[in-house]
Design an enzyme around this catalytic site. Sequence first.
Site, PDB file in Angstrom:
ATOM      1  N   ARG A 113      30.519  44.343  12.302  1.00 42.40           N
ATOM      2  CA  ARG A 113      29.725  43.957  11.130  1.00 42.40           C
ATOM      3  C   ARG A 113      29.130  45.232  10.533  1.00 42.40           C
ATOM      4  O   ARG A 113      28.021  45.641  10.866  1.00 42.40           O
ATOM      5  CB  ARG A 113      28.631  42.967  11.538  1.00 42.40           C
ATOM      6  CG  ARG A 113      29.203  41.749  12.202  1.00 42.40           C
ATOM      7  CD  ARG A 113      28.171  40.746  12.661  1.00 42.40           C
ATOM      8  NE  ARG A 113      28.831  39.763  13.507  1.00 42.40           N
ATOM      9  CZ  ARG A 113      29.585  38.762  13.049  1.00 42.40           C
ATOM     10  NH1 ARG A 113      29.725  38.589  11.748  1.00 42.40           N
ATOM     11  NH2 ARG A 113      30.186  37.938  13.880  1.00 42.40           N
ATOM     12  N   CYS A 165      29.893  34.693  11.784  1.00 42.32           N
ATOM     13  CA  CYS A 165      30.295  35.018  10.411  1.00 42.32           C
ATOM     14  C   CYS A 165      29.917  33.897   9.448  1.00 42.32           C
ATOM     15  O   CYS A 165      29.501  34.147   8.311  1.00 42.32           O
ATOM     16  CB  CYS A 165      31.797  35.261  10.339  1.00 42.32           C
ATOM     17  SG  CYS A 165      32.361  36.647  11.346  1.00 42.32           S
TER      18      CYS A 165
END
Length: 242
Positions: free
Chosen positions: A149, A72
């Site tokens: 995601r 991330c």
Amino acid sequence: MSVQFFSGSSRHGGRIKLPMSYRRTAKWLPQIGDIFPDFTTRSTKGKIDFHEWAEGSWVVLFSHPAAFTPVCTTEIAGFALAEPDFQQRNTKLISMSRSALHVQKHWLKDIESLFGIQVGFPMLEDETGHFSKTFGMIHPHENDQHSIRKTFIIDPALKVRMIMEYPLFVGRGTDEILRVIDALQVQDEFSVGVGGDWQKGSQCLALPGSMQALSEAGHKLTSYRYYLTTVDLNTEPPEDEG
């Protein structure tokens, strides 16, 4: 260990057999062509009323699992570095995760220090997971707590135009997202198709309903089969005589 299955068949006899555990009550999830729902929540840039914030621009809304995680971190940095490229395309970025807002703010400072960049886009808080579940960002067989995601590309009329999904430990590529935005914008402007591996400036594909207009506008069309005609949108239109 025995696994129970349920099955169904198509009109022409094709069959599908799935584990009973996959069976669930149908619920709404955003699909291509839907108006993305309005919602209100806190962000690193203050309160966000999504429709008011988004309308009139293209939007990339992307989820990620959590703050202070390695993949991330690289994604947020990658989007921040590419933000000028998105702005050139009238596109806003906005992220969402289940990390608390104060945690995200500390993480944001660390990212900016680590990469020497400024993150200009808002990062949304969804600590309860309500939005993530509603938007199909939680995939229980991948992880039942953190979002995958997931990326939505939303147009200025608030319509979903593209949906991408990546697993927890594989980061997105900003170049591909920019390529898709270029493709969608060219498609909207010229009513053309965009082929596989297309890049901005490359030839597009003429669609039956747009060939005459493209030709009259001075764009070069090349036919290879009755179903396959390319169009060069870089062709200079003819100058008006007189």
